[in-house]
Design a protein around this motif. Structure first.
Motif, PDB file in Angstrom:
ATOM      1  N   ARG B  64     -30.767 -24.866 -34.025  1.00  0.00           N
ATOM      2  CA  ARG B  64     -32.156 -24.394 -34.201  1.00  0.00           C
ATOM      3  C   ARG B  64     -32.778 -24.889 -35.498  1.00  0.00           C
ATOM      4  NH1 ARG B  64     -29.604 -19.381 -33.238  1.00  0.00           N
ATOM      5  NH2 ARG B  64     -30.363 -18.609 -35.228  1.00  0.00           N
TER       6      ARG B  64
ATOM      7  N   ASP C  16     -23.903   0.716 -26.731  1.00  0.00           N
ATOM      8  CA  ASP C  16     -24.736   0.711 -27.925  1.00  0.00           C
ATOM      9  C   ASP C  16     -26.189   0.943 -27.501  1.00  0.00           C
ATOM     10  OD1 ASP C  16     -24.785  -0.215 -30.957  1.00  0.00           O
ATOM     11  OD2 ASP C  16     -26.516  -1.118 -29.962  1.00  0.00           O
ATOM     12  N   LYS C  18     -28.887  -0.192 -28.448  1.00  0.00           N
ATOM     13  CA  LYS C  18     -29.744  -1.383 -28.330  1.00  0.00           C
ATOM     14  C   LYS C  18     -29.546  -2.122 -27.001  1.00  0.00           C
ATOM     15  CE  LYS C  18     -29.890  -2.652 -33.246  1.00  0.00           C
ATOM     16  NZ  LYS C  18     -29.510  -3.792 -34.119  1.00  0.00           N
ATOM     17  N   LEU C  19     -28.551  -1.672 -26.220  1.00  0.00           N
ATOM     18  CA  LEU C  19     -28.322  -2.322 -24.926  1.00  0.00           C
ATOM     19  C   LEU C  19     -29.025  -1.591 -23.790  1.00  0.00           C
ATOM     20  CD1 LEU C  19     -24.567  -3.270 -25.188  1.00  0.00           C
ATOM     21  CD2 LEU C  19     -26.510  -4.812 -25.190  1.00  0.00           C
ATOM     22  N   GLY C  60     -24.098 -17.382 -28.450  1.00  0.00           N
ATOM     23  CA  GLY C  60     -24.077 -17.263 -29.904  1.00  0.00           C
ATOM     24  C   GLY C  60     -25.349 -16.621 -30.428  1.00  0.00           C
ATOM     25  N   SER C  61     -25.672 -16.893 -31.687  1.00  0.00           N
ATOM     26  CA  SER C  61     -26.852 -16.274 -32.292  1.00  0.00           C
ATOM     27  C   SER C  61     -28.125 -16.693 -31.570  1.00  0.00           C
ATOM     28  CB  SER C  61     -26.944 -16.639 -33.776  1.00  0.00           C
ATOM     29  OG  SER C  61     -27.075 -18.035 -33.934  1.00  0.00           O
ATOM     30  N   SER C  62     -28.122 -17.852 -30.927  1.00  0.00           N
ATOM     31  CA  SER C  62     -29.299 -18.313 -30.191  1.00  0.00           C
ATOM     32  C   SER C  62     -29.604 -17.411 -28.996  1.00  0.00           C
ATOM     33  CB  SER C  62     -29.093 -19.760 -29.736  1.00  0.00           C
ATOM     34  OG  SER C  62     -28.928 -20.608 -30.863  1.00  0.00           O
ATOM     35  N   ARG C  64     -29.974 -14.446 -29.115  1.00  0.00           N
ATOM     36  CA  ARG C  64     -30.861 -13.372 -29.586  1.00  0.00           C
ATOM     37  C   ARG C  64     -32.282 -13.865 -29.856  1.00  0.00           C
ATOM     38  NH1 ARG C  64     -26.598 -12.747 -33.308  1.00  0.00           N
ATOM     39  NH2 ARG C  64     -28.035 -13.040 -35.037  1.00  0.00           N
ATOM     40  N   GLN C  65     -32.579 -15.096 -29.528  1.00  0.00           N
ATOM     41  CA  GLN C  65     -33.892 -15.670 -29.825  1.00  0.00           C
ATOM     42  C   GLN C  65     -34.873 -15.531 -28.663  1.00  0.00           C
ATOM     43  OE1 GLN C  65     -34.593 -17.036 -32.935  1.00  0.00           O
ATOM     44  NE2 GLN C  65     -32.566 -16.365 -33.560  1.00  0.00           N
ATOM     45  N   THR C  66     -34.798 -14.451 -27.906  1.00  0.00           N
ATOM     46  CA  THR C  66     -35.818 -14.167 -26.900  1.00  0.00           C
ATOM     47  C   THR C  66     -36.439 -12.827 -27.287  1.00  0.00           C
ATOM     48  OG1 THR C  66     -34.519 -12.825 -25.348  1.00  0.00           O
ATOM     49  CG2 THR C  66     -34.301 -15.219 -25.142  1.00  0.00           C
ATOM     50  N   ASN C  71     -32.344  -9.138 -32.169  1.00  0.00           N
ATOM     51  CA  ASN C  71     -31.619  -8.128 -32.966  1.00  0.00           C
ATOM     52  C   ASN C  71     -30.675  -7.242 -32.166  1.00  0.00           C
ATOM     53  OD1 ASN C  71     -32.969  -8.975 -35.300  1.00  0.00           O
ATOM     54  ND2 ASN C  71     -34.692  -7.614 -34.885  1.00  0.00           N
ATOM     55  N   ARG C  72     -30.303  -7.671 -30.989  1.00  0.00           N
ATOM     56  CA  ARG C  72     -29.385  -6.862 -30.180  1.00  0.00           C
ATOM     57  C   ARG C  72     -27.978  -7.459 -30.173  1.00  0.00           C
ATOM     58  NH1 ARG C  72     -32.909  -3.318 -27.423  1.00  0.00           N
ATOM     59  NH2 ARG C  72     -35.007  -4.165 -27.343  1.00  0.00           N
ATOM     60  N   PRO C  73     -26.966  -6.616 -29.926  1.00  0.00           N
ATOM     61  CA  PRO C  73     -25.577  -7.108 -29.886  1.00  0.00           C
ATOM     62  C   PRO C  73     -25.292  -7.831 -28.579  1.00  0.00           C
ATOM     63  CG  PRO C  73     -25.617  -4.753 -29.497  1.00  0.00           C
ATOM     64  CD  PRO C  73     -27.042  -5.153 -29.778  1.00  0.00           C
ATOM     65  N   VAL C  74     -25.845  -9.006 -28.464  1.00  0.00           N
ATOM     66  CA  VAL C  74     -25.804  -9.803 -27.239  1.00  0.00           C
ATOM     67  C   VAL C  74     -25.430 -11.220 -27.637  1.00  0.00           C
ATOM     68  CG1 VAL C  74     -27.334 -10.857 -25.534  1.00  0.00           C
ATOM     69  CG2 VAL C  74     -27.525  -8.407 -26.039  1.00  0.00           C
ATOM     70  N   ASP C  75     -24.352 -11.764 -27.064  1.00  0.00           N
ATOM     71  CA  ASP C  75     -23.948 -13.122 -27.439  1.00  0.00           C
ATOM     72  C   ASP C  75     -24.102 -14.130 -26.305  1.00  0.00           C
ATOM     73  OD1 ASP C  75     -21.784 -12.592 -25.794  1.00  0.00           O
ATOM     74  OD2 ASP C  75     -20.316 -12.481 -27.400  1.00  0.00           O
ATOM     75  N   ALA C  76     -24.734 -13.716 -25.216  1.00  0.00           N
ATOM     76  CA  ALA C  76     -24.990 -14.646 -24.101  1.00  0.00           C
ATOM     77  C   ALA C  76     -26.219 -14.168 -23.348  1.00  0.00           C
ATOM     78  CB  ALA C  76     -23.795 -14.720 -23.165  1.00  0.00           C
TER      79      ALA C  76
ATOM     80  N   MET E   1     -20.843 -12.054 -23.383  1.00  0.00           N
ATOM     81  CA  MET E   1     -19.850 -11.036 -23.685  1.00  0.00           C
ATOM     82  C   MET E   1     -18.633 -11.238 -22.781  1.00  0.00           C
ATOM     83  SD  MET E   1     -22.993 -10.119 -24.610  1.00  0.00           S
ATOM     84  CE  MET E   1     -23.826  -9.575 -23.140  1.00  0.00           C
ATOM     85  N   SER E  61     -21.969 -13.713 -34.636  1.00  0.00           N
ATOM     86  CA  SER E  61     -22.916 -12.972 -35.470  1.00  0.00           C
ATOM     87  C   SER E  61     -23.514 -11.791 -34.704  1.00  0.00           C
ATOM     88  CB  SER E  61     -24.032 -13.891 -35.962  1.00  0.00           C
ATOM     89  OG  SER E  61     -24.748 -14.432 -34.878  1.00  0.00           O
ATOM     90  N   SER E  62     -23.563 -11.874 -33.389  1.00  0.00           N
ATOM     91  CA  SER E  62     -24.103 -10.776 -32.577  1.00  0.00           C
ATOM     92  C   SER E  62     -23.235  -9.524 -32.688  1.00  0.00           C
ATOM     93  CB  SER E  62     -24.231 -11.218 -31.122  1.00  0.00           C
ATOM     94  OG  SER E  62     -25.130 -12.313 -31.024  1.00  0.00           O
ATOM     95  N   GLN E  65     -24.743  -6.801 -34.873  1.00  0.00           N
ATOM     96  CA  GLN E  65     -26.056  -6.248 -34.532  1.00  0.00           C
ATOM     97  C   GLN E  65     -25.978  -4.814 -34.004  1.00  0.00           C
ATOM     98  OE1 GLN E  65     -28.981  -8.089 -35.027  1.00  0.00           O
ATOM     99  NE2 GLN E  65     -27.672  -9.617 -35.987  1.00  0.00           N
TER     100      GLN E  65
END
Lengths: 89, 89, 89, 89, 89
Positions: B64, C16, C18-19, C60-62, C64-66, C71-76, E1, E61-62, E65
């Protein structure tokens, strides 16, 4: 970090502007006795590592935590040249 | 970064709004002699790479760090077209 | 990004905070001909992808870019539904 | 996090300035019975772990979330020394 | 996940101060029928998951969060307990 040996260089004229001036080295992971493993990756050199030298490569977002690579599209950085290993096995 | 060859394009009408206008290329990792390895991934092109060209692909959050992909849900970016490799083996 | 097919859904009451409201889809990586590979992962759907559809998954961190996953604990995250692939092999 | 055993130390004089003073330990992943697996990685020690000790290693950007490793080009950190495991199999 | 089963706990007295109070669970990835796969990782529990429960684990990194894991050296977090899966194969 992984242990790797510098085995070459990538030349690329057409690239993202933030890569201008970055030295793109080809590194191959090595064993603890410096024997080459299979595979390779491309890493930006920040310490002047030459071909044949054994180095440490940092990957992921941490690869951008050097003065040279900050905010650049770089996911692997050579950040140390290895002098020696002390290993107890 | 990994070395890969562009082998195709993904077409997707229904997508996150931040992906509108992004070119989604299919890339396959290659060896140092450009022989294709197995597997593939999808990467956003930022340098105008066409099918058949050998490129560098940056992954993770570093994907990014280009003007085009900043803050977008993109985990792989083509950020250089490879001219040649100098390899000492 | 990887190419995958939606094959199911995860139900989880205790999670969590945030989910809450996130749709957790089970996706299996596919080949370029959409043949299923082995393995699977769980991804948050952001584009209304249904079971059987071929999608792009960002990790990954990407992931979370939607707007939905920020800012959520989501890695996919599923961030596109694939219409078709143009592949030259 | 992964479970690993400290098996040695890396010595490197020429390195990124942010690595000065960091102890670079070689760690090898272990099974639940502490039997060594194959492979190894290099991690910065933040807890005074000595050779032979079983530790937890945190990777990726999370490896920079200690007082010692913050903002440094470090992608693996030893952040705990394991006393014991309770495992039900 | 990833989908995993809690199989045990790690005890560590000497650890980074930001880990104090975190419950370190050992989790083993499972198949869609909950059959255990090989391997394991250590994840911080944020939802009160007990041994034997099937959970979702978020990595990278997620994993930071959640309210509990924010800014901590944690690269894997249990963020949901799975009730059931609906799978179409």
């Amino acid at each position: 970090m992984i242990l790797a040996k510098v085995i070459g260089t990538v030349w690329a004229t057409k690239k993202d502007e933030k890569l201008v001036g970055m030295k793109l080295q080809i590194v191959r992971p090595v064993e603890l006795d410096y024997k080459e493993k299979s595979g390779f990756l491309v890493a930006v050199d920040t310490v002047g590592a030459g071909v044949g030298e054994v180095v440490l490569v940092c990957q992921g977002s941490s690869a951008r935590q050097t003065a040279l690579t900050e905010n650049r599209p770089v996911d692997a950085t050579i950040m140390a040249i290895v002098d020696k290993l002390d290993v107890v096995e």
